[in-house]
Write an enzyme that holds these catalytic residues in place. Structure first.
Site: not given
Ligand code: SAH
Length: 361
Positions: A114, A118, A345, A121, A93
């Site tokens: 990924c 996390c 996000c 996420c 996406e």
């Molecule tokens: N792999 C990268 C990009 C992730 S997306 C990273 O870890 O930074 C960008 C941000 O959104 C990251 O800080 C991630 O932790 C956060 N994120 C992921 N899932 C989320 C969610 N459900 N709600 C809020 N933030 C989220």
């Protein structure tokens, strides 16, 4: 003998070199420039190439590495999400969202899935399928340019790109770097308008400090906790002594790339009762002060189905922000957009559920 299977579709660069092994280097630059040539719809329009070369390109080299599998628009019309399909039939996406300057920010993916897991996420839950090629990253921006050109009632300019879609960009370092370099060389996008968001992959963070080819982009580090044990729980890919090493790296980043001091930000997803208390905020403020970083972007958690977290109330968020601010840190809050189309996000998981995207205050 084992057959040599390719882990990813052949890139334009690989195709080109195979077709024209003795072509001078400037031809590869022209290939990249062609992709962003105003009005060009295929290799047939690229007259910088001799006819024979053009014909070979048309025959063998895909003009686009991805195709549209689905497109969704938020009710407010300020966020669009596209599901793109790769040549080997995988989907991922990319998101287009309106920004405060009446221009657009594109949120790109760097991998399909990924490996970082996390806990909060959606992408983390799907595991890693594969990294995207440089073309598949480059073409996310091209996809949205074409999209906007076909909708003249919308503002046309894409001013920002953020690596906040699926995947961990620093786990796909070379392709992310090449893609950014292509955008910077072939469009009017400026390096400080590109943000690479990382969970904190230390070997690559170390590498970029001395990598002369690493562009002067902004870096956002997903911190989520300033307590080593708690961070290991929230972000299981956390290595031993991560926070000590991160603080050390941050200080060196600011030292070595002093002119990029303001390019460094911490991101922090707020999970109610887990990492959003006042005591935690004080610990965070103390930690950030040690790193030399001046900016924190808090992200209210966007609900992901099947995850046992809760969204912090705005009252708790406000208190948290106030405490961290009192340490002299510039705290901003990211607002969700397109909540009705599952574009937020950490919600990008290609399961085609519904939700939002990021924008800073
Ligand atoms: N792999 C990268 C990009 C992730 S997306 C990273 O870890 O930074 C960008 C941000 O959104 C990251 O800080 C991630 O932790 C956060 N994120 C992921 N899932 C989320 C969610 N459900 N709600 C809020 N933030 C989220």
């Amino acid at each position: 003998m084992r057959s040599s299977s390719r882990a990813h579709p052949r890139t334009r660069r690989e195709h080109f070199i195979a077709l024209f092994p003795s072509a001078p280097a400037f031809r590869l630059k022209q290939v990249a420039q062609a992709l962003f040539q105003e009005g060009a719809e295929g290799w047939q329009d690229i007259t910088t190439f001799p006819a024979s070369m053009r014909e070979a390109l048309m025959r063998d080299v895909p003009w686009m590495s991805v195709s549209e599998a689905a497109l969704r628009e938020s009710k407010r019309g300020d966020t669009f999400k596209a599901v793109l399909k790769t040549a080997d039939g995988l989907v991922f996406e990319t998101v287009l969202m309106a920004n405060a300057r009446d221009q657009w920010t594109v949120c790109v993916s760097s991998q399909i899935g990924c490996a970082m897991r996390c806990t909060f996420c959606a992408t983390g839950a799907m595991g890693l399928r594969r990294s995207l090629t440089e073309d598949e990253i480059v073409d996310q921006l091209r996809f949205w340019r074409v999209f906007l050109r076909s909708r003249p009632h919308l503002p046309e300019r894409i001013s920002n790109v953020v690596f906040m879609g699926m995947g961990e960009p620093l786990a796909n370092y070379e392709n992310v770097k090449s893609a950014i370099r292509t955008w910077l060389a072939c469009t009017d996008l400026g390096p400080t308008h590109v943000t690479v968001s990382t969970v904190g992959v230390l070997p690559q963070m170390e590498a970029l400090l001395t990598d002369r080819d690493w562009p002067a982009v902004r870096i956002a580090i997903s911190l989520h906790s300033a307590d080593q044990k708690r961070r290991e729980e929230i972000v299981p890919s956390t290595v031993p002594d991560f926070l000590v090493k991160l603080a050390d790296w941050s200080r060196r980043y600011v030292q070595i790339l002093g002119n990029r001091r303001h390019h460094l930000t911490f991101e922090y997803t707020l999970l109610q009762g887990v990492n959003d208390t006042e005591e935690v905020a004080r610990g965070l403020g103390t930690f950030i002060r040690k790193t030399g970083v001046k900016k924190l972007n808090v992200i209210p958690w966007n609900p992901v189905s099947g995850k046992a977290f809760a969204q912090s109330t705005q009252e708790r968020i406000d208190r948290f922000k106030a405490v961290v601010s009192s340490f002299g840190i510039d705290v901003t809050q990211r607002h969700s957009m397109g909540e009705d189309i599952a574009a937020a996000c950490g919600q990008l998981a290609t399961a085609h559920s519904g939700d939002p995207s990021p924008r800073e205050e």
